[in-house]
Motif scaffolding. Structure first.
Motif, short mmCIF file in Angstrom:
data_model
loop_
_atom_site.label_atom_id
_atom_site.label_comp_id
_atom_site.label_asym_id
_atom_site.label_seq_id
_atom_site.Cartn_x
_atom_site.Cartn_y
_atom_site.Cartn_z
N UNK A 1 -1.76 -2.49 -11.89
CA UNK A 1 -2.89 -3.41 -11.74
C UNK A 1 -2.59 -4.44 -10.65
N UNK A 2 -1.34 -4.93 -10.60
CA UNK A 2 -0.98 -5.94 -9.61
C UNK A 2 -1.02 -5.38 -8.19
N UNK A 3 -0.63 -4.13 -8.03
CA UNK A 3 -0.61 -3.49 -6.71
C UNK A 3 -2.01 -3.00 -6.34
N UNK A 4 -2.70 -2.42 -7.32
CA UNK A 4 -3.98 -1.74 -7.07
C UNK A 4 -3.80 -0.27 -7.40
N UNK A 5 -4.61 0.25 -8.34
CA UNK A 5 -4.42 1.62 -8.81
C UNK A 5 -4.52 2.65 -7.70
N UNK A 6 -5.31 2.35 -6.65
CA UNK A 6 -5.48 3.30 -5.56
C UNK A 6 -4.40 3.14 -4.48
N UNK A 7 -3.45 2.25 -4.70
CA UNK A 7 -2.43 1.99 -3.69
C UNK A 7 -1.02 2.37 -4.16
N UNK A 8 -0.93 3.02 -5.32
CA UNK A 8 0.39 3.36 -5.84
C UNK A 8 0.36 4.68 -6.58
N UNK A 9 1.52 5.30 -6.69
CA UNK A 9 1.71 6.49 -7.51
C UNK A 9 2.70 6.16 -8.61
N UNK A 10 2.42 6.63 -9.82
CA UNK A 10 3.23 6.32 -10.98
C UNK A 10 4.17 7.49 -11.28
N UNK B 1 0.85 -1.20 0.00
CA UNK B 1 0.00 0.00 0.00
C UNK B 1 0.88 1.24 0.00
N UNK B 2 0.40 2.29 -0.65
CA UNK B 2 1.08 3.58 -0.66
C UNK B 2 2.53 3.47 -1.12
N UNK B 3 2.72 2.91 -2.29
CA UNK B 3 4.06 2.72 -2.83
C UNK B 3 4.24 3.53 -4.11
N UNK B 4 5.51 3.71 -4.51
CA UNK B 4 5.83 4.44 -5.73
C UNK B 4 6.36 3.47 -6.79
N UNK B 5 5.94 3.69 -8.03
CA UNK B 5 6.36 2.86 -9.17
C UNK B 5 6.98 3.77 -10.23
N UNK B 6 8.09 3.32 -10.82
CA UNK B 6 8.85 4.19 -11.72
C UNK B 6 9.34 3.40 -12.91
#
Length: 537
Positions: A244-253, A224-229
């Motif tokens: 999609x694997x993490x959950x769109x509401x649980x990550x920032x791109x 939850x609440x993670x960053x993806x780069x």
């Protein structure tokens, strides 16, 4: 209407927009890409705003004419509606709607009204929906599309044709059913611009099978609440799969890419996948020379970096103190010929290692030659992955997994918090079925084969000639090779036989050899006889 019917209807809409472009001389024109993707985006946002507004306002939901009801709202009520719709939604005024343009298409200078509408939408949503460049300039959502028609007398008719196509079909029920097929639609939308036939607009993109495998291996527990780069994001296939694997509401791109076209495609992809809050994190820049997220450390990094690209013009600018830590293994040399074959991916790997957080995970597509190179920057990077205890494993993919390139690829999996020195190496090179795609052949993995690779990693399964688990000491003994094949056991099958059976077999071998020797002797005699005849001629 079923999801399949919606897919068919949406593809028909895209095809009809392409037909409009073709009818006005823009078929296969470079500007066709902008027109198709921007008009589709306008349609999608219009219908999403309409659907969300009806959901949040009962009067709008019951109104016979949505435009008239929206236009009649008091200013305070309209502002409250925008707040209720949420940050993910574009701000639309009544006169920005497709229905308004449709009703006013017969007025003079309609193309100007059309362009001004899109320009106003861009301006009013610039902070949340614009892609920025390294200079700080913001790339708006919409161009003045009518200006791509060189004959000014045809511009009104062109814009009318577009609006009529948009008015024929609505996405509203689709949002209500929550169908998850936008990846399919997005791929269809850009397919003509991501293939060899797209000429200078063609770009490689990562096959969905590879992207799914990368995401499933990296995200094997709830987070939850993670960053993806992604430092070379392209149109965002890898980022969408990890989100999609993490959950769109649980990550920032977060993303960087040197291509303006790719950055705009990624913006569209984020909107289609309910990730528009991350649009301000998209940056059009040269990641190697001028990274805009240099000070960030990321929890998940995915990348299919360019393997061959000429960076000789700015190589000298990378050789500085500020880059010494980032490019710890060094900079690739400039070859005397074929500068475009420079191994720029080695810089991306080092940049990714530098950008990982203390608990970060990464998955990187590399040429398979990287995992066995005996010296140079490649080996230094592999040594660092082992010494820093970052290497989680490697998958060697089948050849032709990318239809657009024959380069064999592998995927490196890194984990900054890897708990031990065990590494899983998978040789998936023999998996998949070969299919023909246009002029190219491509290897396609079945869902069962995808899962087999994922399970080998996540369940630490070992299998003869497929997956092996090795230690850091074993990797060092093999000169830091990451190739699974070098660690497979060589097996010799032994058969129990009696002494009499052994003597019988040896007797048969001796008899066979005697026959062969006799035949060889006869051939020698024949050759000598032929030579003598030639001598006396």
């Amino acid at each position: 209407m079923t999801d399949t019917q919606y897919i068919i209807k949406t593809k028909q809409l895209i095809d009809s927009l392409k037909n409009v472009c073709a009818n006005y001389g823009l078929g296969n024109d470079g500007n066709e890409f902008k027109i198709i993707t921007q008009v589709f985006l306008y349609k999608f946002l219009n219908d999403k705003f309409t659907y969300t507004s009806k959901l949040n306002n009962e009067a709008l939901a019951k109104a016979d004419d949505f435009y008239e009801a929206l236009h009649a709202m008091k200013e305070d009520d309209f502002e409250f509606l925008l707040m209720a719709n949420g940050e993910n939604e574009l701000h639309f005024k009544p006169d920005y709607l497709i229905s308004y343009l449709y009703q006013n298409q017969n007025q003079d200078n309609f193309s100007k009204l059309f362009d001004n509408t899109l320009k106003a939408i861009s301006s009013e949503n610039v902070e949340r929906f614009s892609v920025k460049s390294s200079s700080g300039a913001k790339d708006l959502m919409f161009d003045e599309l009518s200006q791509f028609i060189s004959d000014s007398t045809q511009r009104d008719d062109f814009c009318r044709a577009l609006i009529n196509k948009l008015f024929e079909f609505s996405f509203e029920d689709m949002f209500g059913q929550k169908y998850d097929f936008f990846a399919t639609i997005f791929e269809y939308l850009i397919k003509d611009y991501n293939t060899d036939s797209g000429g200078k607009y063609a770009e490689y993109y990562t096959p969905h099978a590879v992207a799914r495998i990368m995401a499933a291996i990296m995200v094997n527990e709830p987070v939850n609440n993670v960053t993806c780069y992604d430092p070379s994001a392209g149109s965002g296939t890898l980022l969408m799969n990890i989100a999609h694997a993490i959950g769109e509401d649980k990550c920032s791109i977060f993303s960087e890419d040197i291509s303006q076209k790719s950055s705009n495609m990624l913006r569209l992809n984020l909107i289609l996948n309910n990730l528009s809050l991350s649009i301000p994190n998209i940056v059009k820049t040269n990641t190697i020379l001028n990274p805009q997220h240099r000070d960030e450390k990321f929890d998940y990094i995915v990348s299919n970096p360019p393997f061959k690209l000429d960076f000789s013009d700015y190589r000298k600018d990378l050789d500085s103190k500020i880059n010494n830590e980032r490019f710890f293994a060094g900079l690739p040399n400039v070859p005397k010929a074929k500068k475009e074959s420079m191994a720029i991916y080695l810089l991306f790997i080092q940049h990714i290692m530098y950008s990982l957080s203390a608990k970060g995970k990464a998955a990187i597509v590399v040429p398979t030659g990287f995992i066995t190179a005996q010296s140079g920057i490649e080996k230094k990077i592999r040594e660092a992955m082992v010494s820093r205890n970052m290497l989680r494993g490697v998958v060697s993919m089948p050849s032709n997994i990318f239809a657009s390139t024959g380069t064999n690829v592998s995927v490196l999996f890194l984990d900054s918090a890897h708990p031990d020195d065990k590494v899983i190496l998978v040789d998936a090179s023999k998996l998949g079925d070969t299919v023909k795609e246009g002029k190219n052949q491509r290897t396609v993995l079945t869902p069962t084969e995808e899962q087999k690779i994922i399970d080998a990693f996540n369940l630490l399964k070992t299998e003869d000639d497929f997956a092996v688990q090795v230690s850091h000491a074993e990797i060092k003994d093999k000169n830091y090779s990451f190739s699974a094949g070098q660690y497979f056991d060589v097996k010799i099958d032994y058969i129990d036989i009696t002494a009499d059976e052994f003597r019988e077999k040896m007797g048969n071998f001796e008899s066979s050899l005697n026959c062969l020797f006799f035949e060889a002797s006869k051939l020698d005699e024949q050759i000598l006889a032929n030579l003598k005849r030639l001598y006396h001629v």
